[in-house]
Motif scaffolding. Structure first.
Motif, short mmCIF file in Angstrom:
data_model
loop_
_atom_site.label_atom_id
_atom_site.label_comp_id
_atom_site.label_asym_id
_atom_site.label_seq_id
_atom_site.Cartn_x
_atom_site.Cartn_y
_atom_site.Cartn_z
N GLY A 112 -93.99 25.05 19.51
CA GLY A 112 -95.23 24.48 20.02
C GLY A 112 -96.01 23.80 18.91
N SER A 113 -96.38 24.58 17.90
CA SER A 113 -96.98 24.06 16.68
C SER A 113 -96.51 25.00 15.56
N PRO A 114 -96.69 24.61 14.31
CA PRO A 114 -96.31 25.53 13.24
C PRO A 114 -97.09 26.85 13.28
N ARG A 115 -98.25 26.85 13.92
CA ARG A 115 -99.07 28.07 13.98
C ARG A 115 -98.65 29.02 15.09
N SER A 116 -98.18 28.48 16.19
CA SER A 116 -97.88 29.33 17.35
C SER A 116 -96.96 28.62 18.33
N PRO A 117 -95.97 29.34 18.88
CA PRO A 117 -95.12 28.72 19.90
C PRO A 117 -95.86 28.45 21.21
N TRP A 118 -97.04 28.98 21.35
CA TRP A 118 -97.84 28.80 22.56
C TRP A 118 -98.81 27.62 22.46
N GLU A 119 -99.00 27.09 21.26
CA GLU A 119 -99.97 26.02 21.05
C GLU A 119 -99.30 24.65 21.13
N ASP A 120 -99.89 23.74 21.89
CA ASP A 120 -99.40 22.37 21.94
C ASP A 120 -99.84 21.66 20.66
N LEU A 121 -98.91 21.04 19.96
CA LEU A 121 -99.26 20.31 18.75
C LEU A 121 -99.89 18.96 19.08
N ALA A 133 -103.85 14.86 21.46
CA ALA A 133 -104.68 15.45 20.40
C ALA A 133 -105.23 14.37 19.49
N HIS A 134 -106.47 14.55 19.04
CA HIS A 134 -107.07 13.65 18.06
C HIS A 134 -106.46 13.94 16.69
N PHE A 135 -106.54 12.97 15.78
CA PHE A 135 -105.95 13.14 14.45
C PHE A 135 -106.52 14.38 13.75
N LYS A 136 -107.80 14.65 13.90
CA LYS A 136 -108.42 15.82 13.27
C LYS A 136 -107.75 17.10 13.78
N GLU A 137 -107.47 17.16 15.09
CA GLU A 137 -106.80 18.33 15.67
C GLU A 137 -105.38 18.45 15.14
N LEU A 138 -104.67 17.31 15.06
CA LEU A 138 -103.31 17.33 14.53
C LEU A 138 -103.28 17.83 13.09
N ARG A 139 -104.20 17.32 12.26
CA ARG A 139 -104.26 17.77 10.86
C ARG A 139 -104.45 19.27 10.78
N GLU A 140 -105.36 19.79 11.59
CA GLU A 140 -105.65 21.23 11.60
C GLU A 140 -104.42 22.02 12.04
N ARG A 141 -103.75 21.57 13.08
CA ARG A 141 -102.58 22.28 13.62
C ARG A 141 -101.37 22.20 12.69
N LEU A 142 -101.28 21.12 11.91
CA LEU A 142 -100.18 21.00 10.94
C LEU A 142 -100.38 21.90 9.73
N VAL A 166 -98.39 9.45 14.25
CA VAL A 166 -98.37 9.48 12.79
C VAL A 166 -99.78 9.82 12.34
N VAL A 167 -99.90 10.87 11.54
CA VAL A 167 -101.21 11.28 11.04
C VAL A 167 -101.11 11.48 9.54
N ASP A 168 -101.90 10.73 8.81
CA ASP A 168 -101.93 10.81 7.34
C ASP A 168 -100.54 10.73 6.72
N GLY A 169 -99.68 9.87 7.27
CA GLY A 169 -98.35 9.66 6.71
C GLY A 169 -97.28 10.60 7.23
N VAL A 170 -97.64 11.61 8.02
CA VAL A 170 -96.67 12.54 8.60
C VAL A 170 -96.36 12.09 10.03
N THR A 171 -95.09 11.87 10.31
CA THR A 171 -94.65 11.52 11.66
C THR A 171 -94.50 12.81 12.45
N VAL A 172 -95.14 12.88 13.59
CA VAL A 172 -95.12 14.06 14.44
C VAL A 172 -94.42 13.67 15.74
N VAL A 173 -93.36 14.42 16.09
CA VAL A 173 -92.51 14.07 17.23
C VAL A 173 -92.39 15.27 18.16
#
Length: 189
Positions: A112-121, A133-142, A166-173
């Motif tokens: 789901g996300s690196p923090r939790s399998p239940w969280e949508d990244l 998700a907004h970029f700020k949310e993605l940054r926090e979840r990453l 893509v957030v701050d150079g990291v591609t999220v798929v």
């Protein structure tokens, strides 16, 4: 490095066979299995056997936690699954990590996300609606997985929706599911 990535098998041996054949033909250097491996009714034992032999689960999915008894609820389905599967499956799923890094730390895989399998990244629920998700949310979840720390790609599953950001150079798929059987479409994807 060539990586094959799949997830959300949900016990669908039939779709998984097609996906694994495609992976064999592509001959990747490694295969990442993003979890939610057996929670479904289209031959979960067969799906588990194929995954164990060809592409063991890499990270723990949210329904893997249900199978492992780590998350209460849906006990009728869990009981049925446990009767179908080898006795070792819950313990195997319980010890899987929430995320793994590969390719010299450039690629992070999670369910789901690196923090939790239940969280949508890549998605955020707001009341009855879901939005990207907004970029700020993605940054926090990453979390600590950033371009500056060597992170380049984070791959997840969970939502059954293929997505890319893509957030701050990291591609999220979001790789999407092996099939959409829970949505009535059991064919391989």
């Amino acid at each position: 490095m060539r990586l094959a990535v799949f997830g959300d098998v949900h016990g669908n041996r039939f779709a998984l066979e097609a996906v694994l054949e495609d992976i064999r033909q592509s001959a990747p250097d490694a295969v990442l299995n993003l979890g939610d491996s057996v929670w479904g009714a289209a031959d979960p034992a067969g799906a588990w056997a194929l995954q164990a032999e060809h592409a063991p689960v890499t990270v723990r999915g949210n329904t893997d936690e249900r199978v492992a008894g780590m998350r209460p609820g849906k006990e009728r389905m869990r009981s049925w699954l446990l009767a179908q599967l080898p006795a070792s499956v819950p313990g195997t799923l319980a010890v899987l990590p929430t995320f793994v890094d590969t390719a010299d730390g450039e690629v992070r895989a999670a369910h789901g996300s690196p923090r939790s399998p239940w969280e949508d990244l890549l998605l955020t629920e707001e009341g009855e609606h879901t939005r990207p998700a907004h970029f700020k949310e993605l940054r926090e979840r990453l979390g600590n997985f950033t371009f500056d720390s060597g992170g380049r790609v984070c791959i997840v599953g969970h939502t059954h929706h293929e997505m890319l950001a893509v957030v701050d150079g990291v591609t999220v798929v979001n790789a999407g599911p092996v099939s959409r059987q829970k949505d009535g479409l059991p064919l391989a994807r």
